[in-house]
Design a protein around this motif. Structure first.
Motif, PDB file in Angstrom:
ATOM      1  N   MET A 216       6.331  -1.928  39.225  1.00 57.69           N
ATOM      2  CA  MET A 216       7.729  -2.064  39.647  1.00 57.69           C
ATOM      3  C   MET A 216       7.929  -3.351  40.444  1.00 57.69           C
ATOM      4  O   MET A 216       8.909  -4.080  40.257  1.00 57.69           O
ATOM      5  N   THR A 217       6.984  -3.632  41.340  1.00 63.75           N
ATOM      6  CA  THR A 217       7.100  -4.834  42.167  1.00 63.75           C
ATOM      7  C   THR A 217       7.012  -6.089  41.315  1.00 63.75           C
ATOM      8  O   THR A 217       7.756  -7.055  41.538  1.00 63.75           O
ATOM      9  N   ARG A 218       6.117  -6.097  40.322  1.00 62.76           N
ATOM     10  CA  ARG A 218       6.000  -7.267  39.442  1.00 62.76           C
ATOM     11  C   ARG A 218       7.285  -7.498  38.658  1.00 62.76           C
ATOM     12  O   ARG A 218       7.754  -8.632  38.524  1.00 62.76           O
ATOM     13  N   THR A 219       7.844  -6.424  38.115  1.00 66.60           N
ATOM     14  CA  THR A 219       9.084  -6.557  37.344  1.00 66.60           C
ATOM     15  C   THR A 219      10.218  -7.079  38.214  1.00 66.60           C
ATOM     16  O   THR A 219      10.961  -7.984  37.825  1.00 66.60           O
ATOM     17  N   ALA A 220      10.344  -6.501  39.409  1.00 67.95           N
ATOM     18  CA  ALA A 220      11.387  -6.941  40.323  1.00 67.95           C
ATOM     19  C   ALA A 220      11.168  -8.395  40.750  1.00 67.95           C
ATOM     20  O   ALA A 220      12.127  -9.182  40.843  1.00 67.95           O
ATOM     21  N   ALA A 221       9.911  -8.770  41.010  1.00 69.15           N
ATOM     22  CA  ALA A 221       9.617 -10.142  41.420  1.00 69.15           C
ATOM     23  C   ALA A 221      10.008 -11.134  40.333  1.00 69.15           C
ATOM     24  O   ALA A 221      10.541 -12.215  40.618  1.00 69.15           O
ATOM     25  N   GLY A 222       9.745 -10.774  39.083  1.00 68.62           N
ATOM     26  CA  GLY A 222      10.136 -11.648  37.979  1.00 68.62           C
ATOM     27  C   GLY A 222      11.641 -11.854  37.932  1.00 68.62           C
ATOM     28  O   GLY A 222      12.120 -12.974  37.715  1.00 68.62           O
ATOM     29  N   LEU A 223      12.396 -10.787  38.149  1.00 72.11           N
ATOM     30  CA  LEU A 223      13.854 -10.893  38.154  1.00 72.11           C
ATOM     31  C   LEU A 223      14.350 -11.744  39.316  1.00 72.11           C
ATOM     32  O   LEU A 223      15.276 -12.557  39.168  1.00 72.11           O
ATOM     33  N   LEU A 224      13.739 -11.568  40.486  1.00 69.90           N
ATOM     34  CA  LEU A 224      14.168 -12.331  41.657  1.00 69.90           C
ATOM     35  C   LEU A 224      13.911 -13.822  41.481  1.00 69.90           C
ATOM     36  O   LEU A 224      14.752 -14.663  41.819  1.00 69.90           O
ATOM     37  N   VAL A 225      12.737 -14.156  40.961  1.00 74.85           N
ATOM     38  CA  VAL A 225      12.419 -15.577  40.770  1.00 74.85           C
ATOM     39  C   VAL A 225      13.300 -16.186  39.687  1.00 74.85           C
ATOM     40  O   VAL A 225      13.719 -17.346  39.788  1.00 74.85           O
ATOM     41  N   ALA A 226      13.601 -15.417  38.641  1.00 74.30           N
ATOM     42  CA  ALA A 226      14.530 -15.913  37.620  1.00 74.30           C
ATOM     43  C   ALA A 226      15.893 -16.209  38.243  1.00 74.30           C
ATOM     44  O   ALA A 226      16.521 -17.238  37.952  1.00 74.30           O
ATOM     45  N   ALA A 227      16.369 -15.310  39.125  1.00 78.79           N
ATOM     46  CA  ALA A 227      17.645 -15.549  39.813  1.00 78.79           C
ATOM     47  C   ALA A 227      17.564 -16.784  40.700  1.00 78.79           C
ATOM     48  O   ALA A 227      18.521 -17.574  40.787  1.00 78.79           O
ATOM     49  N   LEU A 228      16.424 -16.973  41.361  1.00 76.25           N
ATOM     50  CA  LEU A 228      16.218 -18.155  42.203  1.00 76.25           C
ATOM     51  C   LEU A 228      16.358 -19.447  41.401  1.00 76.25           C
ATOM     52  O   LEU A 228      17.086 -20.378  41.800  1.00 76.25           O
ATOM     53  N   GLU A 229      15.682 -19.520  40.263  1.00 76.79           N
ATOM     54  CA  GLU A 229      15.708 -20.744  39.474  1.00 76.79           C
ATOM     55  C   GLU A 229      17.084 -20.974  38.843  1.00 76.79           C
ATOM     56  O   GLU A 229      17.540 -22.122  38.731  1.00 76.79           O
ATOM     57  N   LEU A 230      17.739 -19.906  38.417  1.00 79.04           N
ATOM     58  CA  LEU A 230      19.100 -20.059  37.893  1.00 79.04           C
ATOM     59  C   LEU A 230      20.047 -20.556  38.986  1.00 79.04           C
ATOM     60  O   LEU A 230      20.947 -21.366  38.722  1.00 79.04           O
ATOM     61  N   GLY A 231      19.839 -20.083  40.207  1.00 79.90           N
ATOM     62  CA  GLY A 231      20.637 -20.574  41.320  1.00 79.90           C
ATOM     63  C   GLY A 231      20.402 -22.046  41.582  1.00 79.90           C
ATOM     64  O   GLY A 231      21.342 -22.788  41.916  1.00 79.90           O
ATOM     65  N   ALA A 232      19.141 -22.491  41.440  1.00 80.71           N
ATOM     66  CA  ALA A 232      18.833 -23.911  41.630  1.00 80.71           C
ATOM     67  C   ALA A 232      19.548 -24.770  40.593  1.00 80.71           C
ATOM     68  O   ALA A 232      20.075 -25.848  40.907  1.00 80.71           O
ATOM     69  N   ILE A 233      19.571 -24.291  39.342  1.00 80.11           N
ATOM     70  CA  ILE A 233      20.286 -25.022  38.283  1.00 80.11           C
ATOM     71  C   ILE A 233      21.778 -25.070  38.589  1.00 80.11           C
ATOM     72  O   ILE A 233      22.422 -26.128  38.512  1.00 80.11           O
ATOM     73  N   ALA A 234      22.335 -23.912  38.966  1.00 81.69           N
ATOM     74  CA  ALA A 234      23.766 -23.856  39.283  1.00 81.69           C
ATOM     75  C   ALA A 234      24.102 -24.763  40.458  1.00 81.69           C
ATOM     76  O   ALA A 234      25.136 -25.453  40.466  1.00 81.69           O
ATOM     77  N   GLY A 235      23.239 -24.777  41.461  1.00 80.31           N
ATOM     78  CA  GLY A 235      23.475 -25.617  42.625  1.00 80.31           C
ATOM     79  C   GLY A 235      23.471 -27.098  42.280  1.00 80.31           C
ATOM     80  O   GLY A 235      24.360 -27.854  42.699  1.00 80.31           O
TER      81      GLY A 235
ATOM     82  N   ILE B  34       5.295 -26.868  29.940  1.00 77.21           N
ATOM     83  CA  ILE B  34       4.042 -26.109  30.091  1.00 77.21           C
ATOM     84  C   ILE B  34       3.803 -25.791  31.567  1.00 77.21           C
ATOM     85  O   ILE B  34       3.477 -24.659  31.939  1.00 77.21           O
ATOM     86  N   VAL B  35       3.967 -26.809  32.411  1.00 74.39           N
ATOM     87  CA  VAL B  35       3.792 -26.601  33.853  1.00 74.39           C
ATOM     88  C   VAL B  35       4.800 -25.573  34.370  1.00 74.39           C
ATOM     89  O   VAL B  35       4.460 -24.689  35.169  1.00 74.39           O
ATOM     90  N   GLY B  36       6.043 -25.668  33.908  1.00 77.61           N
ATOM     91  CA  GLY B  36       7.081 -24.760  34.371  1.00 77.61           C
ATOM     92  C   GLY B  36       6.816 -23.309  34.016  1.00 77.61           C
ATOM     93  O   GLY B  36       7.056 -22.408  34.829  1.00 77.61           O
ATOM     94  N   LEU B  37       6.309 -23.062  32.810  1.00 79.47           N
ATOM     95  CA  LEU B  37       6.005 -21.686  32.405  1.00 79.47           C
ATOM     96  C   LEU B  37       4.965 -21.067  33.329  1.00 79.47           C
ATOM     97  O   LEU B  37       5.113 -19.930  33.795  1.00 79.47           O
ATOM     98  N   GLY B  38       3.901 -21.823  33.617  1.00 85.93           N
ATOM     99  CA  GLY B  38       2.872 -21.317  34.512  1.00 85.93           C
ATOM    100  C   GLY B  38       3.369 -21.191  35.941  1.00 85.93           C
ATOM    101  O   GLY B  38       3.071 -20.213  36.635  1.00 85.93           O
ATOM    102  N   SER B  39       4.169 -22.172  36.395  1.00 87.20           N
ATOM    103  CA  SER B  39       4.660 -22.157  37.770  1.00 87.20           C
ATOM    104  C   SER B  39       5.610 -20.990  38.013  1.00 87.20           C
ATOM    105  O   SER B  39       5.550 -20.337  39.059  1.00 87.20           O
ATOM    106  N   GLY B  40       6.504 -20.724  37.061  1.00 88.47           N
ATOM    107  CA  GLY B  40       7.421 -19.605  37.216  1.00 88.47           C
ATOM    108  C   GLY B  40       6.688 -18.283  37.350  1.00 88.47           C
ATOM    109  O   GLY B  40       7.054 -17.425  38.168  1.00 88.47           O
ATOM    110  N   ALA B  41       5.643 -18.104  36.540  1.00 83.34           N
ATOM    111  CA  ALA B  41       4.852 -16.879  36.638  1.00 83.34           C
ATOM    112  C   ALA B  41       4.163 -16.773  37.989  1.00 83.34           C
ATOM    113  O   ALA B  41       4.129 -15.697  38.605  1.00 83.34           O
ATOM    114  N   LEU B  42       3.644 -17.893  38.517  1.00 85.89           N
ATOM    115  CA  LEU B  42       2.931 -17.853  39.789  1.00 85.89           C
ATOM    116  C   LEU B  42       3.871 -17.596  40.963  1.00 85.89           C
ATOM    117  O   LEU B  42       3.510 -16.882  41.899  1.00 85.89           O
TER     118      LEU B  42
END
Length: 495
Positions: A137-156, A374-382
C-alpha cells in the motif's frame, strides 16, 4: 484490483496528499525560469542567486530531522500542517519585498516544504500498518505522490513561462503563494492524523548537535562553491561538520528516546537505503543544472554542447520530468512482480546506465534526450521507492525519522555534488569562449560521477536481504495492531 482496493485504509487521504505533492512540485518548478527576473527585481547580480539555493539547502537539512521526529511523537499531520503554514507565510512574503535580505530569509523558510513527502509516507505507513499488505500500500501511494510532484513541477514551470510576460512581479510571485495557502486548508481539513503516536519529549541535545554538524557541512560546501577549493575556511567548516557526527552518535546511543536512533544505520535493511539516498542525491539534486547548461552551450563557439534554444531545453527537461512520472507509477507494479529490492537495484542501474551513456553519446539532441529519459525512469522510481523502503524496514516508533533520513542524506549528497560539480565545470572554464561556458572535461566528470555513484548504489542494494521491504509472503487476514501487528515491516525483511 482497483487502485482504491490496493490502497485500502489509506485511499481516503491519498488524494489530499497528492494535492500537497502537486503543490510541492509547483514550488520546485515555478521559480526556476524566473530567477533572472527575480535577480533584476532585487537589484542583485546573477551570481548572488547562489545564496538562495545555499540558504534553502542548509535550512532543509536542518528541519527534516526535527520535524520527522516530532511527527512520530505528536503527529505527522500536525507537523505537516505547521510546515505548510510556514511555507505559505514565506511564499506570500516573497511577493511583497524587493529587499534582498528579506527575500533571502523568506526563500530559506519556504524550504520547509522538503519535509512534506517524508511526513506523508510516514503517515501512510502508520495508517496501513494494521492491514495485510502495508508495504505494498505504501509503495503504491508513494508512486502516486511522486507522480503528482513531478506533474506539479511541469505545471509550475509552464505556468511561470506563460505568466512572466503578462503579470508584474508581485502578482507573478503570488501564484505559488496562493497554491500553498490552498494546500494548507487541504491538509487541515482533509487529512486525518496518524494513529499510535509515541509521545515523549524532543531530544533537544541531539537536535543541537546534528544541526551544528549539518550547518557546518552545508555551509562549508556553499562557501567552497563560491570561493573555490583553496578556501581554508570552507574546508575547516566541512571538517568540523564531519567531526561533529561522532559526539552526536555517542550522545544518541546513550539517550533513552533519541532524535535519530543511530542503530538504524547498523540494520542490514536500512543502511544500504540511506547510503543509496545519499548517492542518488548526487545526480537528482546535483546534475540537473549542468545538464541544462550543457544543452544551451553553443558548439560552434566552444566545440561541444547542443546549442539548444530555451524552448528546446525546456522540452528536454519536460521529457525528463515526464519519464520520472512514468518511473514513479511503474515502481509499485515492478515491485509486485520482482520484489522491491530487485526494483530498487533496477532503478539505480537505469540511472547509472543513463549517465554513463553520456560519455560516448552527447553530440546530438536525440542522444541527450534518450539518455535523460533513461535517467528519469530510474530516478522517478527511486524518489518513490526510497522513503517507502525506509518506512517498511524501520522500527514502528521511528517511521518518520527513517523516511526523513532518506531526504536529509539525499540533500547532503546533493550539496556535496553541487560543490564538486561547480568546481569541476569552473576548473578549465578559462579555455572556453569569454570564460562563460563550463569545461568539457567538467561535464564529462559530472556524468562519470553520477553514473559511478548510481552503480555503487545498485551494488549496495544487492547486499540487502532478498525480501526486504516486502510484506510477509504468507500474510493472513490483517494483523491486529493491538497484538504487535505494527512490526510487519521488520518481520517481512527476514522472510
Amino acid at each position: 484490483m482497483s487502485r482504491a482496493t490496493r490502497l485500502g485504509p489509506v485511499a481516503a487521504i491519498v488524494g489530499f496528499l497528492a494535492f500537497v505533492e502537486f503543490t510541492s512540485g509547483i514550488i520546485q518548478g515555478y521559480y526556476t525560469p524566473l530567477l533572472t527576473d527575480i535577480a533584476r527585481n532585487l537589484g542583485i547580480h546573477d551570481a548572488d542567486v547562489n545564496w538562495l539555493e545555499g540558504t534553502q539547502l542548509m535550512l532543509s537539512a536542518l528541519v527534516v530531522p526535527a520535524f520527522a521526529k516530532l511527527g512520530d511523537m505528536v503527529g505527522h499531520k500536525r507537523m505537516l500542517v505547521w510546515s505548510t503554514a510556514i511555507t505559505a507565510i514565506a511564499s506570500i512574503s516573497l511577493a511583497f519585498t524587493d529587499q534582498f535580505w528579506v527575500f533571502l530569509v523568506a526563500w530559506a523558510l519556504q524550504g520547509f516544504y522538503v519535509v512534506w513527502l517524508p511526513l506523508e509516507i510516514a503517515l501512510i505507513w502508520s495508517r496501513s500498518r494494521g492491514s495485510a499488505h502495508p508495504a505494498a500500500m505504501t509503495r503504491t501511494a508513494a508512486g502516486l505522490l511522486v507522480a503528482a510532484l513531478e506533474l506539479g513541477a511541469i505545471a509550475g514551470a509552464l505556468s511561470a513561462g506563460a505568466l512572466a510576460e503578462v503579470l508584474p512581479m508581485t502578482a507573478l510571485l503570488l501564484v505559488p503563494a496562493v497554491a500553498v495557502t490552498v494546500c494548507f486548508f487541504v491538509v487541515l481539513f482533509g487529512v486525518k492524523e496518524s494513529p499510535d503516536l509515541t509521545g515523549g519529549r524532543l531530544d533537544t541535545g541531539g537536535l543541537v548537535l546534528i544541526s551544528l554538524s549539518l550547518l557546518a557541512l552545508t555551509g562549508g560546501l556553499s562557501f567552497m562553491r563560491l570561493n573555490g577549493p583553496a578556501d581554508l575556511l570552507s574546508w575547516a567548516l566541512v571538517v568540523l561538520g564531519v567531526l561533529l557526527v561522532w559526539p552526536f552518535a555517542r550522545y544518541e546511543l546513550r539517550h533513552p528516546d533519541p532524535l535519530i536512533d543511530v542503530r538504524m544505520f547498523r540494520s542490514p535493511m536500512l543502511w544500504p537505503v540511506f547510503l543509496t539516498a545519499g548517492l542518488f542525491g548526487v545526480s537528482v539534486l546535483g546534475a540537473q543544472a549542468p545538464l541544462s547548461t550543457f544543452a544551451r552551450t553553443d558548439p560552434s563557439a566552444v566545440g561541444y554542447g547542443l546549442g539548444a534554444t530555451s524552448f528546446q531545453t525546456s522540452l528536454l527537461i519536460g521529457s525528463y520530468v515526464l519519464s520520472m512520472v512514468v518511473g514513479a507509477m511503474l515502481f509499485p507494479v515492478f515491485a509486485r512482480r520482482f520484489t522491491p529490492r530487485v526494483t530498487l537495484i533496477g532503478a539505480s542501474s537505469m540511472v547509472a546506465v543513463g549517465f554513463l551513456l553520456f560519455l560516448p553519446f552527447h553530440d546530438g539532441y536525440g542522444q541527450v534526450l534518450a539518455n535523460m529519459i533513461i535517467v528519469g525512469l530510474g530516478s522517478g522510481a527511486l524518489v518513490a521507492a526510497l522513503p517507502a523502503a525506509a518506512a517498511a524496514a524501520a522500527p514502528p516508533t521511528q517511521t518518520g525519522v527513517a523516511t526523513g533520513l532518506t531526504n536529509s542524506v539525499k540533500t547532503v549528497g546533493g550539496a556535496i555534488a553541487s560543490c564538486v560539480f561547480g568546481i569541476a565545470l569552473l576548473g578549465s572554464a578559462g579555455e572556453a569562449v569569454h570564460g562563460t561556458a563550463g569545461s568539457f572535461a567538467g561535464y564529462m566528470t559530472v556524468w562519470l560521477i553520477c553514473g559511478v555513484t548510481a552503480a555503487v548504489a545498485a551494488g549496495l542494494l544487492a547486499l540487502v536481504p532478498k525480501l526486504a521491504f516486502s510484506d510477509p509472503v504468507d500474510a493472513e487476514p490483517p494483523a491486529d495492531p493491538t497484538t504487535g501487528g505494527g512490526d510487519v515491516g521488520a518481520s517481512a525483511a527476514v522472510r
